[in-house]
Design an enzyme around this catalytic site. Structure first.
Site, mmCIF file in Angstrom:
data_model
loop_
_atom_site.group_PDB
_atom_site.id
_atom_site.type_symbol
_atom_site.label_atom_id
_atom_site.label_comp_id
_atom_site.label_asym_id
_atom_site.label_seq_id
_atom_site.Cartn_x
_atom_site.Cartn_y
_atom_site.Cartn_z
ATOM 1 N N LYS A 95 -5.520 8.853 91.231
ATOM 2 C CA LYS A 95 -5.373 8.069 90.001
ATOM 3 C C LYS A 95 -4.279 7.022 90.101
ATOM 4 O O LYS A 95 -4.442 5.893 89.669
ATOM 5 C CB LYS A 95 -5.094 9.031 88.833
ATOM 6 C CG LYS A 95 -4.979 8.351 87.478
ATOM 7 C CD LYS A 95 -6.291 7.743 87.055
ATOM 8 C CE LYS A 95 -6.187 6.969 85.766
ATOM 9 N NZ LYS A 95 -7.348 6.085 85.569
ATOM 10 N N TRP A 136 -2.736 14.214 97.863
ATOM 11 C CA TRP A 136 -3.543 13.087 98.340
ATOM 12 C C TRP A 136 -2.893 12.696 99.663
ATOM 13 O O TRP A 136 -1.785 12.171 99.685
ATOM 14 C CB TRP A 136 -3.487 11.929 97.335
ATOM 15 C CG TRP A 136 -4.372 10.779 97.687
ATOM 16 C CD1 TRP A 136 -5.694 10.634 97.365
ATOM 17 C CD2 TRP A 136 -4.003 9.583 98.397
ATOM 18 N NE1 TRP A 136 -6.161 9.438 97.852
ATOM 19 C CE2 TRP A 136 -5.154 8.777 98.488
ATOM 20 C CE3 TRP A 136 -2.828 9.124 98.973
ATOM 21 C CZ2 TRP A 136 -5.150 7.537 99.122
ATOM 22 C CZ3 TRP A 136 -2.821 7.892 99.615
ATOM 23 C CH2 TRP A 136 -3.986 7.111 99.670
ATOM 24 N N CYS A 193 0.124 12.208 94.510
ATOM 25 C CA CYS A 193 0.061 13.661 94.443
ATOM 26 C C CYS A 193 0.533 14.089 93.055
ATOM 27 O O CYS A 193 1.175 13.319 92.349
ATOM 28 C CB CYS A 193 0.983 14.269 95.496
ATOM 29 S SG CYS A 193 0.608 13.703 97.152
ATOM 30 N N ASN A 230 6.132 14.138 96.247
ATOM 31 C CA ASN A 230 5.173 13.051 96.020
ATOM 32 C C ASN A 230 5.876 11.780 96.434
ATOM 33 O O ASN A 230 6.951 11.471 95.928
ATOM 34 C CB ASN A 230 4.786 13.005 94.532
ATOM 35 C CG ASN A 230 3.918 11.792 94.204
ATOM 36 O OD1 ASN A 230 3.263 11.238 95.091
ATOM 37 N ND2 ASN A 230 3.915 11.388 92.945
ATOM 38 N N GLY A 231 5.274 11.021 97.349
ATOM 39 C CA GLY A 231 5.893 9.777 97.828
ATOM 40 C C GLY A 231 5.819 9.731 99.340
ATOM 41 O O GLY A 231 5.055 10.500 99.952
HETATM 42 O O1 M6R Z 1 -2.230 2.350 87.205
HETATM 43 P P1 M6R Z 1 -2.648 0.958 87.552
HETATM 44 O O2 M6R Z 1 -3.379 0.277 86.456
HETATM 45 O O3 M6R Z 1 -1.512 0.125 88.072
HETATM 46 O O4 M6R Z 1 -3.656 1.140 88.765
HETATM 47 C C1 M6R Z 1 -4.171 0.034 89.451
HETATM 48 C C2 M6R Z 1 -5.346 0.432 90.296
HETATM 49 O O5 M6R Z 1 -4.949 1.353 91.285
HETATM 50 C C3 M6R Z 1 -6.483 1.049 89.474
HETATM 51 O O6 M6R Z 1 -6.913 0.177 88.492
HETATM 52 C C4 M6R Z 1 -7.670 1.412 90.399
HETATM 53 O O7 M6R Z 1 -8.235 0.263 90.922
HETATM 54 C C5 M6R Z 1 -8.713 2.237 89.644
HETATM 55 N N1 M6R Z 1 -9.231 3.250 90.516
HETATM 56 C C6 M6R Z 1 -9.850 1.433 89.177
HETATM 57 O O8 M6R Z 1 -10.822 2.176 88.540
#
Ligand code: M6R
Length: 614
Positions: A609, A76, A2, A102-103
Site C-alpha cells: 500500500k 514486503w 511493511c 520497516n524501511g
Molecule cells: O500514498 P501515495 O498516494 O503517495 O501513493 C502513491 C502510489 O504509490 C499509489 O498511488 C499507487 O500507485 C497505488 N497502488 C495506485 O493504485
C-alpha cells in the site's frame, strides 16, 4: 511497505499481535512473524511463516507463544527473497536481541562486514538482521549500555529509513522503538502500549496515540515511557487523538475493500467538501491554507509532485490551476524531480499529493523543494503523516482510511481538493464571485451524479467479461481525461495483471496504433468536452483497424453509439469536473477484471500500500 506492531502490557500478546497484523496486512503480505518474550522463563520465542497472516496463525495453533511483551511484522521483501528465514522478527546471533523493522538500512553491507570481523554470524540476507547484531554488539547492561542506549548508539551508525521495535531478553519488561523516514505511532492504553505503523492496528484498543518525529526513540515499560533523540536529548511527547472508527477499516457487507471504497466515493466526496464550499459568496474555505493565503495569491508558479494514482490526480490539478487560477503549473514524478537539479524561483509553490503521506519518493521531492526555498503544500489523506507534518500548509482529503492497495477514493479526494485549492487561489486572484459560485454549485452535484454511475455496475461487469481473455488494452483520453486514461490503465494492470497502456488519444497514431489488431480492447474517455470531435476521429481510426472500442461517454450521446462497440455512460458535467465521474467505470472495470481472473483484489502480487523505499 511493511507493517509493524508491538505490545507491552498485561494481556496475552499473541492474539493482540495477530489482530494487529491482520489490520496491517495491506501494507505488505509476502510473509509474517511474531516474537514474544516470556518474562517468567526469560525465553524469547519467534514464529515466522511465508505467506499471509493466516499461514502464521496456522503455525501458531500448533505451538502458541506466551507472554505479554511482543512484536509482529508483515513483510514486503526488499533485501532477500521471500523465505521464512528472511521474514521478521530477526534476532542477533545469540538470540538475545529481537527486532522488527520497516524501511531500509542503506549501509547494511559495510556494517555486516564490520560485524563479521567481530565474529558475528548471519543467517538471513536482510539488512534488519545486521541491525539486530549491531544493537547486540553495543548492548551491555553491566557497562551502562542498556537497551535504549544501545539502540540509540546503533541508530547513530546507520543511514537509511527505519521504524523499529526492539526487545532484549536481558531487559524483559522493556520495549524500545524508534523511527526515521518510516511511519510509527504509539497507542497509549491503561498500563499498556501498542506500537504500530498506523492507527488501524491500535484503534480497537485506544484512540490516544503518541506521534514520533524522525530520529526519536521511545522506551516503554508498563509503568510509563520516555522519549529522546538518538543522541539522547529528551523530547516532549506529542499526543494525538486517532480519528478512526472500526467500521472504516472493516469490510462490512462488501467482499473486498476496493469495492467498498469505490462505492463509498459519493459519501467521502461529500465529507471532503463539507464546510469548505460557500456557494453564496462564491468562496472556498480551506483553514489549512489561510496562514499562507497571501503567499499563494502572489505565487508565480506551482509544481506538483506525486507518484502513481496521486500523480494522475496531480496532473488534473495542473490543468485546473492553469484554467482556473491562471498560474503556470507543472506536474511531475516526484522521483524524477528529486534527482534532476530542479530550478525553484522565488514565488514557487510545491504541492505534494499523497494518500499515505509516507511515500518516500514524494517525501524526498518535498525535501528537495523545501531546501530550494519553495513554499510547500500537502494534499494528503492520512492525518499526522510525515508529508502532512513537513509541509508548510495543506488540505486533508478526509476520505477515511484506504485499505485496498489499488487507490480509488483517495484519487477522488485528491481531485476534489485540487479543484478546491485552484478555486481558492482563483477567487483571490481574478475570478468573480459569480463565476466561482457557478463552479461550486456544479461541484456540489458531483456526489449525486457519481451515484448514478455506480448504478451501472452490472453493465460494466458484462462489458469487462467480454474481454477478459485479452492480454493487452489501451486507454485513451484528451485534456482533463488524459490523466483519467492513465489511471484506468494503472488500475487494470495493478490488480488484474493485464498489460494496459494509457496515453493521450492523439499520441496513438504516433506509434502505438501499430498494436491494434482484431478485437483489441481500446477504452476511450469520450465525454462531451472541448475535444470530443477529435476523440471521435481517434475512435474511427481504431475501428477501421479492427479494435474493439469501449467508450466512456456522456449520457444520451447517440452519435457515439454508432461508433463504439460498448458504451458506459456518465451524466453530463463540465469537462474540468468530469474525471471524478469518468474514472468510476474504469475503477469498476479493473475490479471486475481482477475478480473474473480470480486474483486477490485487495492484495495484488508484488505490491504494497505505502511505498517507503526509493
Ligand atoms: O500514498 P501515495 O498516494 O503517495 O501513493 C502513491 C502510489 O504509490 C499509489 O498511488 C499507487 O500507485 C497505488 N497502488 C495506485 O493504485
Amino acid at each position: 511497505m511493511c507493517g509493524i506492531v508491538a505490545y507491552i502490557g498485561n494481556k496475552p500478546a499473541q492474539p493482540l499481535l495477530i489482530e494487529g497484523l491482520k489490520r496491517l496486512e495491506y501494507r505488505g503480505y509476502d510473509s509474517a512473524g511474531i516474537a514474544i518474550l516470556d518474562e517468567t522463563t526469560g525465553s524469547l520465542d519467534v514464529c515466522k511463516s511465508v505467506g499471509r497472516v493466516a499461514a502464521l496463525e496456522d503455525k501458531l495453533e500448533e505451538a502458541p507463544l506466551t507472554g505479554s511483551v511482543g512484536m509482529g511484522h508483515t513483510r514486503w521483501a526488499t533485501h532477500g527473497s521471500v523465505t521464512d528465514i528472511n521474514a521478521h522478527p530477526h534476532t542477533d546471533d545469540t538470540g538475545t536481541i529481537c527486532i522488527i523493522h520497516n524501511g531500509i538500512i542503506e549501509n547494511y553491507a559495510s556494517l555486516r562486514t564490520l560485524l563479521e570481523e567481530k565474529g558475528h554470524t548471519f543467517t538471513s540476507e536482510t539488512d534488519t538482521e545486521v541491525l539486530a547484531n549491531l544493537i547486540a554488539e553495543l548492548h551491555d547492561p553491566d557497562a551502562d549500555m542498556d537497551l535504549e542506549s544501545a539502540v540509540q548508539a546503533a541508530l547513530r551508525e546507520v543511514t537509511g529509513a527505519y521504524a523499529i521495535a526492539v526487545m532484549s531478553s536481558h531487559e524483559p519488561g522493556v520495549l524500545v522503538c524508534a523511527r526515521k523516514g518510516s511511519p510509527l505511532i504509539v497507542g497509549v492504553g491503561s498500563g499498556e502500549y501498542i506500537v504500530a505503523s498506523d492507527g488501524s492496528a491500535i484503534i480497537a484498543h485506544t484512540a490516544q496515540a503518541i506521534t514520533l518525529d524522525d530520529y526519536s526513540v521511545i522506551r516503554l515499560t508498563r509503568d510509563g515511557f520516555r522519549t529522546a533523540t538518538i543522541d539522547n536529548v529528551a523530547l516532549t511527547p506529542k499526543v494525538m487523538q486517532l480519528e478512526l472508527d472500526l467500521s472504516q477499516i472493516e469490510l462490512g457487507a462488501y467482499e473486498h475493500f476496493m469495492r467498498k471504497e469505490i462505492f463509498e466515493q459519493p459519501k467521502v466526496l461529500r465529507t471532503c467538501m463539507k464546510g469548505r464550499l460557500d456557494r453564496h459568496e462564491g468562496k472556498i474555505v480551506l483553514g489549512g491554507l489561510m496562514s499562507f493565503a497571501k503567499e499563494l495569491v502572489k505565487s508565480k508558479r506551482v509544481i506538483l509532485g506525486a507518484q502513481g494514482t496521486a500523480l494522475h490526480a496531480a496532473m488534473i490539478g495542473e490543468y485546473l490551476l492553469e484554467d482556473l487560477a491562471k498560474i503556470p503549473a507543472e506536474c511531475e514524478y516526484a522521483s524524477e524531480f528529486r534527482y534532476r537539479n530542479p530550478i525553484i524561483e522565488e514565488g514557487t509553490v510545491f504541492v505534494s499529493v499523497s494518500q499515505s503521506g509516507e511515500t518516500i519518493d514524494t517525501l524526498s521531492a518535498l525535501h528537495e523543494a523545501k531546501d530550494r526555498g519553495a513554499l510547500t503544500l500537502g494534499v494528503v489523506n492520512v492525518v499526522g503523516s510525515t508529508i502532512s507534518r513537513e509541509t508548510d500548509a495543506g488540505v486533508y482529503l478526509r476520505v477515511g482510511p484506504e485499505i485496498g492497495v489499488a487507490s480509488t477514493k483517495a484519487f477522488i479526494g485528491q481531485v476534489c481538493v485540487l479543484t478546491m485549492v485552484s478555486l481558492f487561489m482563483a477567487r483571490r486572484r481574478l475570478m468573480s464571485p459569480e463565476a466561482s459560485a457557478r463552479i461550486i454549485a456544479e461541484l456540489e452535484t458531483v456526489p449525486d451524479l457519481m451515484e448514478q454511475v455506480l448504478e451501472q455496475d452490472e453493465h460494466i461487469k458484462e462489458v469487462t467479461a467480454k474481454h477478459i481473455d485479452r492480454e493487452n488494452w489501451l486507454f485513451l483520453g484528451r485534456g482533463y481525461n488524459y490523466p483519467t486514461a492513465l489511471e484506468g490503465a494503472l488500475k487494470l494492470k495493478e490488480i488484474s495483471y493485464i498489460h494496459a497502456e494509457g496515453m493521450p488519444a492523439a499520441e496513438m497514431k504516433h506509434g502505438p496504433i501499430a498494436l491494434i489488431d482484431e478485437g483489441m480492447p481500446v477504452v476511450f474517455i469520450a465525454n462531451k468536452g472541448p475535444q470530443y470531435d477529435k476523440v471521435l476521429s481517434n475512435i474511427s481510426e481504431v475501428k477501421s483497424r479492427g479494435g474493439h472500442v469501449i467508450a466512456v461517454a456522456t449520457e444520451g450521446d447517440t452519435e457515439i453509439r454508432s461508433l463504439a462497440d460498448d458504451v458506459l455512460e456518465v451524466p453530463e458535467v463540465s469537462d474540468m469536473l468530469s474525471p471524478m465521474l469518468t474514472v468510476v467505470p474504469l475503477q469498476l472495470m479493473a475490479y471486475h477484471a481482477a475478480v473474473l481472473r480470480g486474483h486477490d483484489v485487495d492484495k495484488p502480487r508484488n505490491l504494497a500500500k505505502s511505498v517507503t523505499v526509493e
